[in-house]
Design a protein around this motif. Sequence first.
Motif, PDB file in Angstrom:
ATOM      1  N   LYS A  37      21.671 -22.497  11.799  1.00 28.23           N
ATOM      2  CA  LYS A  37      20.820 -22.464  10.062  1.00 28.23           C
ATOM      3  C   LYS A  37      21.467 -22.034   8.846  1.00 28.23           C
ATOM      4  CE  LYS A  37      16.287 -22.308   8.809  1.00 28.23           C
ATOM      5  NZ  LYS A  37      15.424 -24.068   9.079  1.00 28.23           N
ATOM      6  N   LEU A  38      21.996 -20.926   9.045  1.00 31.24           N
ATOM      7  CA  LEU A  38      22.599 -19.812   7.530  1.00 31.24           C
ATOM      8  C   LEU A  38      23.184 -21.295   6.716  1.00 31.24           C
ATOM      9  CD1 LEU A  38      22.396 -17.335   5.486  1.00 31.24           C
ATOM     10  CD2 LEU A  38      24.220 -16.842   6.734  1.00 31.24           C
ATOM     11  N   ASN A  39      24.095 -21.744   8.087  1.00 32.41           N
ATOM     12  CA  ASN A  39      25.707 -22.304   7.568  1.00 32.41           C
ATOM     13  C   ASN A  39      24.938 -23.630   6.776  1.00 32.41           C
ATOM     14  OD1 ASN A  39      27.567 -20.958   8.124  1.00 32.41           O
ATOM     15  ND2 ASN A  39      27.907 -21.589  10.088  1.00 32.41           N
ATOM     16  N   TYR A  83      32.034 -18.992   1.126  1.00 29.67           N
ATOM     17  CA  TYR A  83      31.942 -19.289   2.117  1.00 29.67           C
ATOM     18  C   TYR A  83      33.049 -19.687   2.601  1.00 29.67           C
ATOM     19  CZ  TYR A  83      29.845 -22.775   5.167  1.00 29.67           C
ATOM     20  OH  TYR A  83      30.099 -23.728   6.279  1.00 29.67           O
ATOM     21  N   LEU A 113      23.790 -22.898   3.640  1.00 28.25           N
ATOM     22  CA  LEU A 113      24.773 -22.856   2.440  1.00 28.25           C
ATOM     23  C   LEU A 113      24.783 -23.915   2.243  1.00 28.25           C
ATOM     24  CD1 LEU A 113      26.466 -19.446   3.745  1.00 28.25           C
ATOM     25  CD2 LEU A 113      25.167 -19.554   1.527  1.00 28.25           C
TER      26      LEU A 113
END
Length: 55
Positions: free
Chosen positions: A2-4, A46, A7
């Motif tokens: 979910k963080l990816n 990233y 971002l």
Amino acid sequence: MKLNRVLLIILIILNIVVLLGQLWPEGAPPFARVINIAFLILSLAYFIYTITGKK
């Protein structure tokens, strides 16, 4: 995972702002320079995070 996704959404939005500033410089907001720098820094972070592996 979910963080990816979050971002990537942030980077896509910043990318759109940067692209619009390049295509239509007269319409660029006054904070466009800050957005450009933030986009470059976040993209680099990233990419490094992705390359080094996330375990």
